[in-house]
Write a protein that holds these residues in place. Structure first.
Motif, PDB file in Angstrom:
ATOM      1  N   SER A   1     -47.412  30.749  26.122  1.00 33.44           N
ATOM      2  CA  SER A   1     -46.529  31.053  27.244  1.00 33.44           C
ATOM      3  C   SER A   1     -47.257  31.789  28.323  1.00 33.44           C
ATOM      4  O   SER A   1     -46.909  31.700  29.494  1.00 33.44           O
ATOM      5  CB  SER A   1     -45.335  31.893  26.767  1.00 33.44           C
ATOM      6  OG  SER A   1     -45.763  33.114  26.222  1.00 33.44           O
TER       7      SER A   1
ATOM      8  N   ASN B   1     -37.846  35.588  26.680  1.00 31.90           N
ATOM      9  CA  ASN B   1     -38.444  35.099  27.910  1.00 31.90           C
ATOM     10  C   ASN B   1     -39.944  35.403  27.947  1.00 31.90           C
ATOM     11  O   ASN B   1     -40.497  36.021  27.037  1.00 31.90           O
ATOM     12  CB  ASN B   1     -37.713  35.626  29.150  1.00 31.90           C
ATOM     13  CG  ASN B   1     -37.818  37.133  29.318  1.00 31.90           C
ATOM     14  OD1 ASN B   1     -38.745  37.792  28.835  1.00 31.90           O
ATOM     15  ND2 ASN B   1     -36.851  37.707  30.036  1.00 31.90           N
ATOM     16  N   GLN B   2     -40.607  34.957  28.990  1.00 34.64           N
ATOM     17  CA  GLN B   2     -42.056  35.082  29.033  1.00 34.64           C
ATOM     18  C   GLN B   2     -42.525  36.501  29.351  1.00 34.64           C
ATOM     19  O   GLN B   2     -43.728  36.772  29.316  1.00 34.64           O
ATOM     20  CB  GLN B   2     -42.646  34.066  30.011  1.00 34.64           C
ATOM     21  CG  GLN B   2     -42.524  32.644  29.482  1.00 34.64           C
ATOM     22  CD  GLN B   2     -43.372  31.650  30.248  1.00 34.64           C
ATOM     23  OE1 GLN B   2     -43.685  31.842  31.416  1.00 34.64           O
ATOM     24  NE2 GLN B   2     -43.750  30.568  29.578  1.00 34.64           N
TER      25      GLN B   2
ATOM     26  N   TYR C   1     -41.310  38.712  27.370  1.00 30.35           N
ATOM     27  CA  TYR C   1     -40.999  39.133  26.009  1.00 30.35           C
ATOM     28  C   TYR C   1     -39.838  40.107  25.944  1.00 30.35           C
ATOM     29  O   TYR C   1     -39.815  41.049  25.165  1.00 30.35           O
ATOM     30  CB  TYR C   1     -42.248  39.624  25.261  1.00 30.35           C
ATOM     31  CG  TYR C   1     -42.729  38.492  24.383  1.00 30.35           C
ATOM     32  CD1 TYR C   1     -42.583  38.527  23.016  1.00 30.35           C
ATOM     33  CD2 TYR C   1     -43.227  37.336  24.965  1.00 30.35           C
ATOM     34  CE1 TYR C   1     -42.955  37.454  22.228  1.00 30.35           C
ATOM     35  CE2 TYR C   1     -43.599  36.253  24.183  1.00 30.35           C
ATOM     36  CZ  TYR C   1     -43.457  36.323  22.821  1.00 30.35           C
ATOM     37  OH  TYR C   1     -43.803  35.245  22.046  1.00 30.35           O
TER      38      TYR C   1
ATOM     39  N   GLY D   1     -42.548  26.731  29.894  1.00 28.62           N
ATOM     40  CA  GLY D   1     -41.539  27.778  29.822  1.00 28.62           C
ATOM     41  C   GLY D   1     -40.131  27.320  30.161  1.00 28.62           C
ATOM     42  O   GLY D   1     -39.201  28.127  30.160  1.00 28.62           O
TER      43      GLY D   1
ATOM     44  N   SER E   1     -37.799  31.449  32.613  1.00 25.40           N
ATOM     45  CA  SER E   1     -39.020  30.985  31.981  1.00 25.40           C
ATOM     46  C   SER E   1     -39.126  31.657  30.600  1.00 25.40           C
ATOM     47  O   SER E   1     -39.053  32.883  30.509  1.00 25.40           O
ATOM     48  CB  SER E   1     -40.239  31.363  32.835  1.00 25.40           C
ATOM     49  OG  SER E   1     -41.409  30.786  32.332  1.00 25.40           O
ATOM     50  N   TYR E   2     -39.298  30.852  29.557  1.00 24.07           N
ATOM     51  CA  TYR E   2     -39.116  31.343  28.203  1.00 24.07           C
ATOM     52  C   TYR E   2     -40.311  31.020  27.301  1.00 24.07           C
ATOM     53  O   TYR E   2     -41.102  30.114  27.582  1.00 24.07           O
ATOM     54  CB  TYR E   2     -37.856  30.740  27.595  1.00 24.07           C
ATOM     55  CG  TYR E   2     -36.606  31.151  28.345  1.00 24.07           C
ATOM     56  CD1 TYR E   2     -35.912  32.309  27.999  1.00 24.07           C
ATOM     57  CD2 TYR E   2     -36.155  30.407  29.430  1.00 24.07           C
ATOM     58  CE1 TYR E   2     -34.786  32.703  28.710  1.00 24.07           C
ATOM     59  CE2 TYR E   2     -35.029  30.791  30.151  1.00 24.07           C
ATOM     60  CZ  TYR E   2     -34.356  31.949  29.783  1.00 24.07           C
ATOM     61  OH  TYR E   2     -33.262  32.341  30.496  1.00 24.07           O
ATOM     62  N   ALA E   3     -40.422  31.786  26.206  1.00 24.19           N
ATOM     63  CA  ALA E   3     -41.434  31.550  25.180  1.00 24.19           C
ATOM     64  C   ALA E   3     -40.840  30.967  23.906  1.00 24.19           C
ATOM     65  O   ALA E   3     -41.551  30.331  23.119  1.00 24.19           O
ATOM     66  CB  ALA E   3     -42.159  32.854  24.850  1.00 24.19           C
TER      67      ALA E   3
END
Length: 311
Positions: free
Chosen positions: A16, A52-53, A55, A289, A306-308
């Motif tokens: 990510s 999310n990115q 964290y 993401g 935007s996600y991990a």
């Protein structure tokens, strides 16, 4: 052991930052979440959790709303310049569909992992031993992977163990993902020196079924462990796993829950980073993401941000 757990936890961060069981043709009632935080076709994100990115944990736990809430920082910020001597970062989240309780799993200090839970709804997190939280389809039971055991408790009293199951010794296996298959069985996937495996605990029998191997080529010493393991359960109650083909492409496999035999396989969606299926609801995060979520056979819905990870 710690270094191996840490490598697994950081796999997504680095990305990510850069048959004798027949499948039903209809949705299995035993895998369909029910309750005030259960997803629906109109609101497929309800009960969803994501990281999310940055964290931070994001949860969709407000019935009647499609708007998520972002929680305060839980655990260490993996992008911080300094986080002290220990390192604990969130890795997965579970939301009870019946009560909307949120359980945030983190690793890797202590090695057994910890799970955060705001039991009193007062903004103060209590800590449970174990990580990889998973919730039963009816929302009533919680399972945690705690070092060499799988521990089951009630969602309302998570500190009181109902059942425990022995998992392989930590020197022999590293657990990575968990998911309830139905109201009686919990699947856990992980890696050994001999490959990638899935273990299934049966509450009614008090036993762990013989592990089945989903890959002999990907071991705990391999690169890109995130590409192999448990995806979850599809709308028909089949176990879904991911692996890597001989040509190096990702493959999604649907397996009969009794025999583990693969009855359908498909190429993984392009750009897939994480993919979680919880019965009627699926969520996928791409390597860029982007998060999409869908209910049953409905069209995927894009989620802002935007996600991990999401599931």
């Amino acid at each position: 052991m710690f270094r191996r757990c840490l490598a697994v936890a950081l796999a997504v961060i680095s990305l990510s930052a850069c048959g004798n069981g027949d499948a039903s043709s209809s949705t299995s009632d035993d895998t369909v979440p029910s309750g005030k935080c259960a997803p629906t076709a109109a609101n497929p994100a309800l009960g969803l959790a994501a990281i999310n990115q940055k964290y931070r944990v994001v949860v969709w736990d407000q019935p009647g709303s499609a708007t998520p809430r972002e929680l305060e920082q839980i655990g260490d910020d993996p992008f911080a310049e300094s986080y002290g001597g220990d390192y604990t970062v969130v890795e997965s989240v579970a939301v009870s569909p019946s009560t909307c309780d949120v359980f945030v799993g983190a690793c890797c200090e202590p090695v057994s992992g910890i799970t955060y839970h705001d039991k009193d709804k007062d903004g103060e997190w209590e800590i449970l031993t174990g990580h990889l939280p998973a919730i039963s389809p009816d929302g009533g039971l919680l399972s945690l992977v705690s070092y060499e055991q799988l521990v089951v408790s009630s969602v309302t009293e998570p500190e009181k163990e109902i059942a425990t199951f022995d998992l392989p010794k930590a020197d022999n296996a590293t657990m990575y993902r968990s998911q309830w298959i139905n109201g009686d069985e919990i699947a856990v996937s992980g890696f050994t020196k001999d490959g990638a495996f899935v273990w299934v605990a049966q509450i009614s029998e008090g036993t762990v079924r013989e592990a089945f191997r989903i890959s002999a080529d990907i071991t705990w010493d391999s690169e890109n462990l995130w590409r192999v393991g448990l995806i979850g359960v599809d709308e028909s109650g089949n176990i879904v796993t991911s692996t890597v083909s001989s040509s190096g492409t990702n493959v999604i496999e649907h397996r009969y829950p009794d025999s583990f035999e693969v009855h359908k396989s498909d190429a993984a969606p392009d750009g897939m980073m994480t993919y979680v299926m919880r019965g009627a609801r699926s969520a996928m995060v791409s390597r860029s993401g982007a998060l999409t979520v869908w209910f049953d056979t409905g069209d995927p819905v894009a989620v802002d941000g935007s996600y991990a990870w999401a599931g």
